[in-house]
Write a protein that holds these residues in place. Structure first.
Motif, PDB file in Angstrom:
ATOM      1  N   ARG A 141       2.775  59.594 -37.253  1.00 33.16           N
ATOM      2  CA  ARG A 141       2.363  59.652 -35.852  1.00 33.16           C
ATOM      3  C   ARG A 141       3.568  59.704 -34.922  1.00 33.16           C
ATOM      4  NH1 ARG A 141      -1.069  54.203 -35.791  1.00 33.16           N
ATOM      5  NH2 ARG A 141       0.908  53.568 -36.725  1.00 33.16           N
ATOM      6  N   GLY A 142       3.521  60.591 -33.935  1.00 34.22           N
ATOM      7  CA  GLY A 142       4.570  60.638 -32.938  1.00 34.22           C
ATOM      8  C   GLY A 142       5.194  62.015 -32.803  1.00 34.22           C
ATOM      9  N   VAL A 143       6.356  62.047 -32.160  1.00 35.59           N
ATOM     10  CA  VAL A 143       7.049  63.303 -31.883  1.00 35.59           C
ATOM     11  C   VAL A 143       8.072  63.590 -32.977  1.00 35.59           C
ATOM     12  CG1 VAL A 143       8.580  64.508 -30.276  1.00 35.59           C
ATOM     13  CG2 VAL A 143       6.724  63.079 -29.401  1.00 35.59           C
ATOM     14  N   HIS A 144       7.994  64.781 -33.539  1.00 34.38           N
ATOM     15  CA  HIS A 144       8.946  65.250 -34.542  1.00 34.38           C
ATOM     16  C   HIS A 144       9.824  66.314 -33.876  1.00 34.38           C
ATOM     17  CE1 HIS A 144       6.768  63.628 -38.232  1.00 34.38           C
ATOM     18  NE2 HIS A 144       5.966  63.338 -37.212  1.00 34.38           N
ATOM     19  N   ARG A 145      11.125  66.100 -33.919  1.00 35.96           N
ATOM     20  CA  ARG A 145      12.065  67.004 -33.254  1.00 35.96           C
ATOM     21  C   ARG A 145      12.813  67.835 -34.297  1.00 35.96           C
ATOM     22  NH1 ARG A 145      16.950  64.516 -29.751  1.00 35.96           N
ATOM     23  NH2 ARG A 145      17.571  63.867 -31.854  1.00 35.96           N
ATOM     24  N   VAL A 146      12.955  69.135 -34.025  1.00 39.36           N
ATOM     25  CA  VAL A 146      13.675  70.016 -34.944  1.00 39.36           C
ATOM     26  C   VAL A 146      14.855  70.648 -34.218  1.00 39.36           C
ATOM     27  CG1 VAL A 146      12.124  71.963 -34.444  1.00 39.36           C
ATOM     28  CG2 VAL A 146      13.496  71.972 -36.537  1.00 39.36           C
ATOM     29  N   GLN A 147      15.993  70.688 -34.898  1.00 34.99           N
ATOM     30  CA  GLN A 147      17.198  71.331 -34.380  1.00 34.99           C
ATOM     31  C   GLN A 147      17.614  72.413 -35.373  1.00 34.99           C
ATOM     32  OE1 GLN A 147      19.556  67.714 -34.130  1.00 34.99           O
ATOM     33  NE2 GLN A 147      19.300  67.634 -31.915  1.00 34.99           N
ATOM     34  N   ARG A 148      17.529  73.673 -34.943  1.00 31.84           N
ATOM     35  CA  ARG A 148      17.899  74.779 -35.822  1.00 31.84           C
ATOM     36  C   ARG A 148      18.041  76.061 -35.008  1.00 31.84           C
ATOM     37  NH1 ARG A 148      12.242  75.549 -39.296  1.00 31.84           N
ATOM     38  NH2 ARG A 148      10.916  76.254 -37.570  1.00 31.84           N
ATOM     39  N   VAL A 149      18.537  77.084 -35.652  1.00 29.55           N
ATOM     40  CA  VAL A 149      18.658  78.392 -35.021  1.00 29.55           C
ATOM     41  C   VAL A 149      17.331  79.121 -35.212  1.00 29.55           C
ATOM     42  CG1 VAL A 149      19.878  80.594 -34.988  1.00 29.55           C
ATOM     43  CG2 VAL A 149      21.128  78.483 -35.515  1.00 29.55           C
ATOM     44  N   PRO A 150      16.588  79.403 -34.131  1.00 28.09           N
ATOM     45  CA  PRO A 150      15.299  80.073 -34.272  1.00 28.09           C
ATOM     46  C   PRO A 150      15.438  81.494 -34.815  1.00 28.09           C
ATOM     47  CG  PRO A 150      15.543  79.067 -32.092  1.00 28.09           C
ATOM     48  CD  PRO A 150      16.891  79.055 -32.737  1.00 28.09           C
ATOM     49  N   ALA A 151      14.362  81.968 -35.419  1.00 29.67           N
ATOM     50  CA  ALA A 151      14.365  83.336 -35.953  1.00 29.67           C
ATOM     51  C   ALA A 151      14.557  84.361 -34.842  1.00 29.67           C
ATOM     52  CB  ALA A 151      13.052  83.595 -36.695  1.00 29.67           C
ATOM     53  N   VAL A 202       5.704  49.157 -37.233  1.00 28.00           N
ATOM     54  CA  VAL A 202       6.815  50.106 -37.324  1.00 28.00           C
ATOM     55  C   VAL A 202       6.575  51.177 -36.275  1.00 28.00           C
ATOM     56  CG1 VAL A 202       8.011  51.775 -38.765  1.00 28.00           C
ATOM     57  CG2 VAL A 202       7.124  49.672 -39.770  1.00 28.00           C
ATOM     58  N   GLY A 203       7.175  50.998 -35.095  1.00 34.13           N
ATOM     59  CA  GLY A 203       6.894  51.919 -34.000  1.00 34.13           C
ATOM     60  C   GLY A 203       5.548  51.605 -33.399  1.00 34.13           C
ATOM     61  N   SER A 204       5.289  52.185 -32.260  1.00 37.10           N
ATOM     62  CA  SER A 204       4.040  51.901 -31.558  1.00 37.10           C
ATOM     63  C   SER A 204       2.905  52.785 -32.013  1.00 37.10           C
ATOM     64  CB  SER A 204       4.249  52.101 -30.051  1.00 37.10           C
ATOM     65  OG  SER A 204       4.489  53.475 -29.770  1.00 37.10           O
ATOM     66  N   GLY A 205       3.233  53.891 -32.677  1.00 35.01           N
ATOM     67  CA  GLY A 205       2.188  54.851 -33.027  1.00 35.01           C
ATOM     68  C   GLY A 205       1.836  55.732 -31.849  1.00 35.01           C
ATOM     69  N   ASP A 206       2.544  55.583 -30.730  1.00 32.60           N
ATOM     70  CA  ASP A 206       2.302  56.386 -29.551  1.00 32.60           C
ATOM     71  C   ASP A 206       2.707  57.829 -29.827  1.00 32.60           C
ATOM     72  OD1 ASP A 206       2.750  57.686 -26.920  1.00 32.60           O
ATOM     73  OD2 ASP A 206       2.296  55.672 -26.162  1.00 32.60           O
ATOM     74  N   ARG A 207       1.895  58.767 -29.328  1.00 33.85           N
ATOM     75  CA  ARG A 207       2.185  60.175 -29.588  1.00 33.85           C
ATOM     76  C   ARG A 207       3.443  60.651 -28.871  1.00 33.85           C
ATOM     77  NH1 ARG A 207      -3.769  63.089 -29.632  1.00 33.85           N
ATOM     78  NH2 ARG A 207      -4.922  61.330 -30.476  1.00 33.85           N
ATOM     79  N   SER A 208       3.913  59.887 -27.889  1.00 37.06           N
ATOM     80  CA  SER A 208       5.115  60.290 -27.156  1.00 37.06           C
ATOM     81  C   SER A 208       6.380  59.693 -27.745  1.00 37.06           C
ATOM     82  CB  SER A 208       4.993  59.861 -25.691  1.00 37.06           C
ATOM     83  OG  SER A 208       4.943  58.448 -25.585  1.00 37.06           O
ATOM     84  N   GLU A 209       6.262  58.898 -28.787  1.00 34.37           N
ATOM     85  CA  GLU A 209       7.424  58.252 -29.379  1.00 34.37           C
ATOM     86  C   GLU A 209       8.115  59.196 -30.368  1.00 34.37           C
ATOM     87  OE1 GLU A 209       8.510  54.237 -31.973  1.00 34.37           O
ATOM     88  OE2 GLU A 209       6.452  54.954 -31.835  1.00 34.37           O
ATOM     89  N   LYS A 210       9.426  59.404 -30.180  1.00 34.58           N
ATOM     90  CA  LYS A 210      10.170  60.262 -31.104  1.00 34.58           C
ATOM     91  C   LYS A 210      10.401  59.497 -32.402  1.00 34.58           C
ATOM     92  CE  LYS A 210      14.588  60.809 -30.666  1.00 34.58           C
ATOM     93  NZ  LYS A 210      15.911  61.160 -30.120  1.00 34.58           N
ATOM     94  N   VAL A 211       9.879  60.005 -33.500  1.00 37.20           N
ATOM     95  CA  VAL A 211       9.966  59.278 -34.763  1.00 37.20           C
ATOM     96  C   VAL A 211      10.977  59.890 -35.725  1.00 37.20           C
ATOM     97  CG1 VAL A 211       7.631  58.347 -34.621  1.00 37.20           C
ATOM     98  CG2 VAL A 211       7.995  60.560 -35.734  1.00 37.20           C
ATOM     99  N   ARG A 212      11.209  61.200 -35.634  1.00 35.72           N
ATOM    100  CA  ARG A 212      12.036  61.836 -36.663  1.00 35.72           C
ATOM    101  C   ARG A 212      12.709  63.094 -36.112  1.00 35.72           C
ATOM    102  NH1 ARG A 212       8.288  62.397 -41.327  1.00 35.72           N
ATOM    103  NH2 ARG A 212       8.308  60.114 -41.218  1.00 35.72           N
ATOM    104  N   THR A 213      13.928  63.356 -36.600  1.00 38.07           N
ATOM    105  CA  THR A 213      14.644  64.585 -36.241  1.00 38.07           C
ATOM    106  C   THR A 213      14.995  65.350 -37.511  1.00 38.07           C
ATOM    107  OG1 THR A 213      15.590  63.677 -34.208  1.00 38.07           O
ATOM    108  CG2 THR A 213      16.732  65.536 -35.200  1.00 38.07           C
ATOM    109  N   TYR A 214      14.740  66.658 -37.484  1.00 40.52           N
ATOM    110  CA  TYR A 214      15.011  67.546 -38.614  1.00 40.52           C
ATOM    111  C   TYR A 214      16.176  68.440 -38.204  1.00 40.52           C
ATOM    112  CZ  TYR A 214      10.267  66.043 -39.837  1.00 40.52           C
ATOM    113  OH  TYR A 214       9.148  65.302 -40.109  1.00 40.52           O
ATOM    114  N   ASN A 215      17.365  68.146 -38.716  1.00 43.59           N
ATOM    115  CA  ASN A 215      18.574  68.870 -38.346  1.00 43.59           C
ATOM    116  C   ASN A 215      18.917  69.868 -39.455  1.00 43.59           C
ATOM    117  OD1 ASN A 215      21.419  69.559 -38.050  1.00 43.59           O
ATOM    118  ND2 ASN A 215      21.506  67.939 -36.502  1.00 43.59           N
TER     119      ASN A 215
END
Length: 366
Positions: free
Chosen positions: A180-190, A301-314
């Motif tokens: 649950r939450g915000v998953h952030r991705v960092q990469r070069v888009p197609a 473990v975290g609030s479970g709020d949908r606005s909470e950033k939980v993970r970053t994919y670099n």
């Protein structure tokens, strides 16, 4: 070793387990699907606890016999070794049981409605939403879960602006709740021609499926629309009015809209849409309740709020970072995780949750 109070509690649970097994063999119970599901869940919860308790009892009996042999010079060394091994294992059992007897989330055993929505980042966010869905499909498929797409809204370039799926299987919610939450991705888009790294986000919601008894849904407040299915599907997907839209209190601030086009059956899609509607109503009630609570929620473990950033994919650094973890435990190999090996992340978060819960219970007892 087990304390007297813990032994008494385990004895009660052992009797409850035996009673549950007898009830599961009762033809009347087998005919009541709702009662059967609840008993089956309880049996699964009690089984590992009862197994460890029975092992401890067997070891206790072994210790009694070993102590009787201590007086025999020829058997003394063997008896001492057996006593040492037994005591070591009984201490391990006591520690395992402490964890198993921690208060559990009542929703852990439930099936799940999984929603993945593209956030900031346009087309790239939609593509990563599709990547996350594939990650979950691989992870869940390897563990025997069944995942069914209920509704999807495709974005350009083959991604999703939104996709909703149902996950069925033993302890589905416990398996997915940390997503649950915000998953952030960092990469070069197609679509990037100059090699620049972009940051995009995807929001994941994990909702435990609500049973009819969990929440009151007045069908008088629901408008049902049927229309022709859209998107990918088999033959005839677009030839019948099988898709269902259920709207709860349309035109009001309380409005909830659910779309389901999983099957070619309008009746089945209607049933599924109402199930999802109940689930969202139950989630709304849960959020309202928690918002009104002032109690310490440190055990979560975290609030479970949908606005909470939980993970970053670099992607450039081949690294996944879970922001709820710390130190070296928070980083994982991205290619491994995206290949479906999410278990290491889930295990680390489960340990963190148990440690936090144990700490909160200790603080409460102090």
């Amino acid at each position: 070793m087990l304390t007297p109070s813990l032994s008494a509690r385990l004895s009660e649970l052992s009797h409850e387990y035996a009673l549950t097994l007898r009830q599961l063999a009762d033809p009347e119970v087998l005919a009541d699907s709702s009662h059967l599901v609840k008993l089956t869940r309880r049996q699964r919860e009690l089984e590992p606890i009862t197994s460890l308790y029975q092992e401890d009892q067997r070891l206790a009996q072994t210790e009694v016999q070993a102590k009787e042999l201590l007086a025999d010079p020829e058997m003394r060394e063997l008896a001492e070794a057996e006593l040492e091994g037994s005591r070591t294992r009984r201490n391990e059992i006591a520690a395992e049981l402490e964890v198993l007897l921690l208060p559990t989330d009542p929703d852990d055993a439930k099936d799940v409605i999984l929603e993945i929505r593209a956030g900031a980042g346009g087309d790239e966010a939609g593509l990563f939403a599709a990547d996350l869905l594939r990650l979950y499909e691989r992870y869940l498929g390897e563990r025997g879960y069944k995942i069914s797409i209920l509704d999807e809204s495709s974005s350009s370039l083959g991604g999703f602006s939104k996709v909703m799926a149902e996950v069925r299987g033993t302890y589905a919610y416990r398996t997915l709740k940390f997503e649950r939450g915000v998953h952030r991705v960092q990469r070069v888009p197609a679509t990037e021609t100059q090699g620049r790294i972009h940051t995009s986000t995807v929001t994941v919601a994990v909702l435990p499926v609500a049973e009819p008894s969990d929440v009151h849904l007045d069908l008088a407040d629901v408008r049902i629309d049927v229309y022709r299915s859209q998107g990918a599907g088999g033959q005839s997907v677009n030839t019948t009015d099988s898709a269902v839209r259920a709207v709860y209190k349309g035109g009001t601030p309380e409005e909830i809209m659910v779309v389901c086009q999983e099957t070619r059956s309008q009746i089945k899609n209607r049933e599924k849409a109402l199930e999802v509607l109940r689930t969202r109503l139950a989630e709304r009630e849960r959020e309202a309740f928690e918002a009104g609570q002032s109690a310490n929620r440190a055990a979560q473990v975290g609030s479970g709020d949908r606005s909470e950033k939980v993970r970053t994919y670099n992607y450039p650094q081949n690294r996944v970072t879970d922001h709820r973890l710390s130190g070296d435990d928070k980083n994982f190999a991205l290619d491994t995780v995206m290949g479906g090996s999410l278990g290491g992340v889930v295990d680390a978060l489960t340990r963190l949750e148990r440690e936090a819960l144990l700490a909160s219970m200790t603080d409460g007892a102090a």
